[in-house]
Each structure stands twice: as structure tokens, then as C-alpha cells.
Enzyme design. Structure first.
Site, PDB file in Angstrom:
ATOM      1  N   SER A 176       0.866  -1.183   0.000  1.00 46.83           N
ATOM      2  CA  SER A 176       0.000   0.000   0.000  1.00 46.83           C
ATOM      3  C   SER A 176       0.897   1.226   0.000  1.00 46.83           C
ATOM      4  O   SER A 176       2.043   1.176   0.453  1.00 46.83           O
ATOM      5  CB  SER A 176      -0.956  -0.003   1.198  1.00 46.83           C
ATOM      6  OG  SER A 176      -0.258  -0.124   2.417  1.00 46.83           O
ATOM      7  N   GLU A 235       1.086   5.498   0.708  1.00 41.06           N
ATOM      8  CA  GLU A 235       0.432   6.638   1.365  1.00 41.06           C
ATOM      9  C   GLU A 235       0.776   7.942   0.653  1.00 41.06           C
ATOM     10  O   GLU A 235       1.942   8.204   0.356  1.00 41.06           O
ATOM     11  CB  GLU A 235       0.866   6.705   2.837  1.00 41.06           C
ATOM     12  CG  GLU A 235       0.150   7.809   3.605  1.00 41.06           C
ATOM     13  CD  GLU A 235       0.422   7.743   5.095  1.00 41.06           C
ATOM     14  OE1 GLU A 235       0.266   6.652   5.703  1.00 41.06           O
ATOM     15  OE2 GLU A 235       0.799   8.788   5.656  1.00 41.06           O
ATOM     16  N   ASP A 275      -3.062  14.674  15.319  1.00 40.61           N
ATOM     17  CA  ASP A 275      -2.146  15.440  16.152  1.00 40.61           C
ATOM     18  C   ASP A 275      -2.847  16.676  16.692  1.00 40.61           C
ATOM     19  O   ASP A 275      -3.771  17.200  16.082  1.00 40.61           O
ATOM     20  CB  ASP A 275      -0.900  15.832  15.339  1.00 40.61           C
ATOM     21  CG  ASP A 275       0.083  14.679  15.284  1.00 40.61           C
ATOM     22  OD1 ASP A 275       0.234  13.990  16.311  1.00 40.61           O
ATOM     23  OD2 ASP A 275       0.682  14.459  14.225  1.00 40.61           O
ATOM     24  N   PHE A 333      11.231  15.238  11.947  1.00 39.49           N
ATOM     25  CA  PHE A 333       9.926  14.626  12.131  1.00 39.49           C
ATOM     26  C   PHE A 333      10.007  13.473  13.131  1.00 39.49           C
ATOM     27  O   PHE A 333       9.126  13.306  13.975  1.00 39.49           O
ATOM     28  CB  PHE A 333       9.361  14.173  10.780  1.00 39.49           C
ATOM     29  CG  PHE A 333       7.946  13.725  10.888  1.00 39.49           C
ATOM     30  CD1 PHE A 333       6.960  14.626  11.302  1.00 39.49           C
ATOM     31  CD2 PHE A 333       7.579  12.426  10.630  1.00 39.49           C
ATOM     32  CE1 PHE A 333       5.642  14.226  11.441  1.00 39.49           C
ATOM     33  CE2 PHE A 333       6.264  12.011  10.767  1.00 39.49           C
ATOM     34  CZ  PHE A 333       5.289  12.915  11.167  1.00 39.49           C
ATOM     35  N   HIS A 369       3.505  -0.938   3.905  1.00 40.38           N
ATOM     36  CA  HIS A 369       2.881   0.370   3.652  1.00 40.38           C
ATOM     37  C   HIS A 369       4.020   1.362   3.414  1.00 40.38           C
ATOM     38  O   HIS A 369       4.876   1.529   4.285  1.00 40.38           O
ATOM     39  CB  HIS A 369       2.069   0.773   4.890  1.00 40.38           C
ATOM     40  CG  HIS A 369       1.268   2.030   4.730  1.00 40.38           C
ATOM     41  ND1 HIS A 369       0.175   2.123   3.894  1.00 40.38           N
ATOM     42  CD2 HIS A 369       1.397   3.256   5.305  1.00 40.38           C
ATOM     43  CE1 HIS A 369      -0.348   3.338   3.962  1.00 40.38           C
ATOM     44  NE2 HIS A 369       0.379   4.050   4.811  1.00 40.38           N
TER      45      HIS A 369
HETATM   46  P1  FAD Z   1      -4.327   6.750  19.333  1.00 40.24           P
HETATM   47  O1  FAD Z   1      -4.140   5.384  18.807  1.00 40.24           O
HETATM   48  O2  FAD Z   1      -5.683   7.162  19.781  1.00 40.24           O
HETATM   49  O3  FAD Z   1      -3.309   7.014  20.499  1.00 40.24           O
HETATM   50  C1  FAD Z   1      -1.919   6.895  20.308  1.00 40.24           C
HETATM   51  C2  FAD Z   1      -1.247   6.564  21.627  1.00 40.24           C
HETATM   52  O4  FAD Z   1      -1.377   7.646  22.532  1.00 40.24           O
HETATM   53  C3  FAD Z   1      -1.904   5.378  22.270  1.00 40.24           C
HETATM   54  O5  FAD Z   1      -1.270   4.192  21.855  1.00 40.24           O
HETATM   55  C4  FAD Z   1      -1.815   5.665  23.726  1.00 40.24           C
HETATM   56  O6  FAD Z   1      -0.656   5.088  24.223  1.00 40.24           O
HETATM   57  C5  FAD Z   1      -1.727   7.168  23.808  1.00 40.24           C
HETATM   58  N1  FAD Z   1      -3.044   7.699  24.165  1.00 40.24           N
HETATM   59  C6  FAD Z   1      -3.928   8.323  23.376  1.00 40.24           C
HETATM   60  N2  FAD Z   1      -5.017   8.684  24.019  1.00 40.24           N
HETATM   61  C7  FAD Z   1      -4.828   8.280  25.290  1.00 40.24           C
HETATM   62  C8  FAD Z   1      -5.575   8.370  26.465  1.00 40.24           C
HETATM   63  N3  FAD Z   1      -6.773   8.955  26.488  1.00 40.24           N
HETATM   64  N4  FAD Z   1      -5.050   7.850  27.596  1.00 40.24           N
HETATM   65  C9  FAD Z   1      -3.849   7.241  27.590  1.00 40.24           C
HETATM   66  N5  FAD Z   1      -3.079   7.140  26.490  1.00 40.24           N
HETATM   67  C10 FAD Z   1      -3.552   7.640  25.368  1.00 40.24           C
HETATM   68  N6  FAD Z   1      -2.078  12.382  11.693  1.00 40.24           N
HETATM   69  C11 FAD Z   1      -2.935  13.201  11.038  1.00 40.24           C
HETATM   70  O7  FAD Z   1      -3.254  14.288  11.548  1.00 40.24           O
HETATM   71  N7  FAD Z   1      -3.454  12.862   9.806  1.00 40.24           N
HETATM   72  C12 FAD Z   1      -3.151  11.689   9.196  1.00 40.24           C
HETATM   73  O8  FAD Z   1      -3.648  11.412   8.098  1.00 40.24           O
HETATM   74  C13 FAD Z   1      -2.266  10.792   9.876  1.00 40.24           C
HETATM   75  N8  FAD Z   1      -1.942   9.588   9.331  1.00 40.24           N
HETATM   76  C14 FAD Z   1      -1.160   8.696  10.061  1.00 40.24           C
HETATM   77  C15 FAD Z   1      -0.924   7.426   9.523  1.00 40.24           C
HETATM   78  C16 FAD Z   1      -0.155   6.494  10.238  1.00 40.24           C
HETATM   79  C17 FAD Z   1       0.070   5.126   9.639  1.00 40.24           C
HETATM   80  C18 FAD Z   1       0.401   6.853  11.501  1.00 40.24           C
HETATM   81  C19 FAD Z   1       1.256   5.879  12.268  1.00 40.24           C
HETATM   82  C20 FAD Z   1       0.177   8.118  12.028  1.00 40.24           C
HETATM   83  C21 FAD Z   1      -0.619   9.056  11.330  1.00 40.24           C
HETATM   84  N9  FAD Z   1      -0.903  10.316  11.843  1.00 40.24           N
HETATM   85  C22 FAD Z   1      -1.743  11.173  11.152  1.00 40.24           C
HETATM   86  C23 FAD Z   1      -0.313  10.754  13.123  1.00 40.24           C
HETATM   87  C24 FAD Z   1      -1.237  10.489  14.318  1.00 40.24           C
HETATM   88  O9  FAD Z   1      -2.394  11.276  14.200  1.00 40.24           O
HETATM   89  C25 FAD Z   1      -0.464  10.837  15.563  1.00 40.24           C
HETATM   90  O10 FAD Z   1       0.561   9.916  15.784  1.00 40.24           O
HETATM   91  C26 FAD Z   1      -1.311  11.058  16.792  1.00 40.24           C
HETATM   92  O11 FAD Z   1      -0.496  11.688  17.767  1.00 40.24           O
HETATM   93  C27 FAD Z   1      -1.873   9.795  17.399  1.00 40.24           C
HETATM   94  O12 FAD Z   1      -2.891   9.291  16.632  1.00 40.24           O
HETATM   95  P2  FAD Z   1      -3.311   7.744  16.817  1.00 40.24           P
HETATM   96  O13 FAD Z   1      -4.438   7.454  15.933  1.00 40.24           O
HETATM   97  O14 FAD Z   1      -2.122   6.900  16.730  1.00 40.24           O
HETATM   98  O15 FAD Z   1      -3.821   7.842  18.302  1.00 40.24           O
END
Ligand code: FAD
Length: 303
Positions: A13, A15, A107, A217, A267
Site C-alpha cells: 500500500s 500513502e 495530532d 519529524f 505500507h
Molecule cells: P491513538 O491510537 O488514539 O493514540 C496513540 C497513543 O497515545 C496510544 O497508543 C496511547 O498510548 C496514547 N493515548 C492516546 N489517548 C490516550 C488516552 N486517552 N489515555 C492514555 N493514552 C492515550 N495524523 C494526522 O493528523 N493525519 C493523518 O492522516 C495521519 N496519518 C497517520 C498514519 C499512520 C500510519 C500513523 C502511524 C500516524 C498518522 N498520523 C496522522 C499521526 C497520528 O495522528 C499521531 O501519531 C497522533 O499523535 C496519534 O494518533 P493515533 O491514531 O495513533 O492515536
């Protein structure tokens, strides 16, 4: 016992991010055109990264679905929106044919590294968002994973616990943050499996276009750039051809190492450019068709 997968049996895949200018859009279309030759399982388009809004992601995904043979997924975040607003966005993506979301928390408004505050009435994290998506329709849901731990996570166990919550909410694939040490990935995958998580953990591969940018980054997102990588790429920073050759070699070596560890899906973070990614795919031996969907010879159309 089965051995490592053959290159032709591996799922890829790619991105992309939504382009900001006409010129950047043309580059993305050239890139999509070339990378379509590898018949990827899907491509995905980031959402909201760097302060952008929904519109550029929606129009990019819609065009990919309309004008290319690519199966385009959209990233979706919880940032700055109530649940109802997220649902309205999902409906818009569904209307253009999106059936696969990469569900992310996103973020903070201040950028990666700043403190995250959930939006009032919104989804608090990716697990909640994945649950919301599951309730809204029969979507394929991918989520993130962090072989070196998310910077906000107190430890790897908490991170894996969050991954488990995302799987329980309907995620069927995790795409990892980029990493350069395969041992980090292997250790992480072992811990994930020990936690009873069985979805594929798909390594995110970042061929290095620009070392300084990757170092910056990586610092923000909790990934590390090993000294050996900087030592290989740093001294050739002002020689673009040599830099690209070495960067492709290093990424191909990483991919081969992961295949040897049993990985069957990859990916790629493309940075909307095809040259390095296709050099890596060709070096590893991922098959590609000679003619792209726009009818040009794929080999002559590197973006
Ligand atoms: P989550 O999975 O919700 O949380 C990440 C980690 O933070 C968890 O594993 C946990 O340990 C901790 N955490 C979160 N919430 C809590 C809580 N309430 N209590 C305790 N611990 C907590 N960002 C963008 O803005 N746009 C994108 O399109 C984008 N694409 C991405 C694609 C990939 C493959 C990856 C790896 C990252 C991407 N990101 C993107 C970045 C991502 O949004 C950030 O890394 C963000 O800080 C965390 O998002 P997440 O979905 O991993 O969060």
C-alpha cells in the site's frame, strides 16, 4: 513450516498526502500513475495533517477512485470536530465511494508533540473513532501502531493496550509509524501477539528523501533515526543521485529483512514521489506491469 513470502505474494500500500498546488497535484498524479503499476492492495490519503482541512483529502480520494484503478482509502482524525461532524464527513467520503478508513486520533492543533485535548463532543481517540466508524457502516478500518511507542504513551504496554482497544472496536489492520531498526519491529510484533492481537501489523516504510527532515519529524513523533543511517546518508546529502541510490538500497535492505521475518504486507510513505519507492520495490522484486493506467510506459514516468 512455511518460509518467507515470495515478493510476488506480498501486498503493498502507498500513502499520499493531498497536494496544495497545481504543480504538486500533477506530481501526485504522475506518482499514482507509476505506483499503480505495482497493483497495490490500496493507497491512502492523509487527513488534516499540517493543519489542512477535509476538502483536499476528499477531492484527492474522490479523484483517485474516479480516475485510477487504485483502491483509495481515506485517513480520518478526531481533531476539531464533534461526533456528528465526523459522521457528516464520513457520509461525504462514502458518497464518493470510500469504503476503507485509516482511523486516527490526529495530532494536536499545535502540531505533533503538543498536548492533545479532545474536542468537546468529539471522539477522544482512535479507538473511539474506530468504534464510531464500525457503527456507521461496513467499512474496512485500519489504524496506527508504534514499534517505538507513541510519545504520549507512558510505556509500550499502554500503547499495545490502546491497539487492542482499536482492534476490539473493529480495526482489521495496523499500519506502523516509520522505523529503521527491524529489531524494534520484531520485538513490538512479539509483544502485540503475546497480547492476543492477531490483525496484521504492517510496517510503514519511509525511504529517506531528506535526512534533516526525517530527523526533525522523527524527533516529534517518537521514532528514532539510528546513527548508522545518518552516517550513511549525511556525507552524501549534497549529491542527490548518490543520496537517492543509497536511500533506496537501505530501504530495500530493510524490506528484505522484514520479509525474512515473515512480513507479507508493506505500507510505503511515498511523500507523493514515485522514484525512490519504485526503486525500492524494483530492487526487492515486487512485480510491476510495464504500462500504467494512463497508457504511458511506467518505467519512463517517474515523478
Ligand atoms: P491513538 O491510537 O488514539 O493514540 C496513540 C497513543 O497515545 C496510544 O497508543 C496511547 O498510548 C496514547 N493515548 C492516546 N489517548 C490516550 C488516552 N486517552 N489515555 C492514555 N493514552 C492515550 N495524523 C494526522 O493528523 N493525519 C493523518 O492522516 C495521519 N496519518 C497517520 C498514519 C499512520 C500510519 C500513523 C502511524 C500516524 C498518522 N498520523 C496522522 C499521526 C497520528 O495522528 C499521531 O501519531 C497522533 O499523535 C496519534 O494518533 P493515533 O491514531 O495513533 O492515536
Amino acid at each position: 513450516m512455511t518460509g518467507p513470502a515470495k515478493a510476488g505474494d506480498i501486498r503493498l500500500s502507498f500513502e499520499f498526502f493531498p497536494p496544495k498546488t497545481e504543480e504538486a497535484a500533477e506530481q501526485l498524479w504522475r506518482t499514482a500513475d507509476v505506483l499503480a503499476g505495482y497493483a497495490p492492495h490500496f493507497v491512502s490519503v492523509t487527513y488534516g495533517a499540517g493543519g489542512s482541512t477535509k476538502a483536499p483529502t476528499l477531492s484527492t480520494v474522490a479523484r483517485l477512485l474516479r480516475e485510477t484503478p487504485l483502491n483509495a482509502a481515506s485517513h480520518l482524525t478526531c481533531v476539531g470536530a464533534t461526533k456528528d461532524e465526523v459522521h457528516a464527513v464520513v457520509d461525504e467520503f462514502r458518497a464518493v465511494g470510500v469504503r476503507h478508513f485509516v482511523a486516527l486520533r490526529g495530532d494536536p492543533a499545535g502540531g505533533a508533540g503538543a498536548a492533545y485535548t479532545p474536542f468537546p463532543g468529539g471522539y477522544a481517540n482512535a479507538a473511539e473513532l474506530a468504534g464510531g466508524l464500525s457503527a456507521l457502516g461496513d467499512f474496512e478500518i485500519s489504524v496506527s501502531a508504534y514499534p517505538e511507542k507513541h510519545p504520549e504513551s507512558p510505556d509500550v504496554a499502554a500503547d499495545i493496550d490502546m491497539l487492542k482497544r482499536k482492534v476490539d472496536a473493529g480495526a482489521t489492520r495496523a499500519l506502523t509509524q516509520f522505523f529503521f531498526e527491524n529489531d524494534d519491529f520484531a520485538r513490538y510484533r512479539e509483544r502485540v501477539e503475546a497480547a492476543g492481537i492477531t490483525i496484521p501489523i504492517v510496517p510503514g516504510i519511509l525511504p529517506v528523501h531528506n535526512l534533516a527532515q526525517v530527523q526533525k519529524f522523527a524527533g516529534l513523533c517518537g521514532a528514532s533515526v539510528p546513527a548508522w543511517l545518518a552516517a550513511r546518508l549525511g556525507p552524501i546529502d549534497d549529491d542527490p543521485e548518490e543520496r537517492a541510490r543509497v536511500a533506496a538500497d537501505l530501504a530495500a535492505e530493510q524490506v528484505r529483512g522484514l520479509i525474512a521475518l515473515g512480513v507479507t504486507e508493506f505500507h510505503f510513505y511515498t511523500m507523493n514521489r514515485s522514484q525512490l519507492v519504485s526503486a525500492v520495490c524494483d530492487a526487492v522484486g515486487f512485480p510491476r506491469s510495464g504500462v500504467s493506467h494512463r497508457g504511458r510506459a511506467a518505467t519512463g514516468a517517474a515523478a
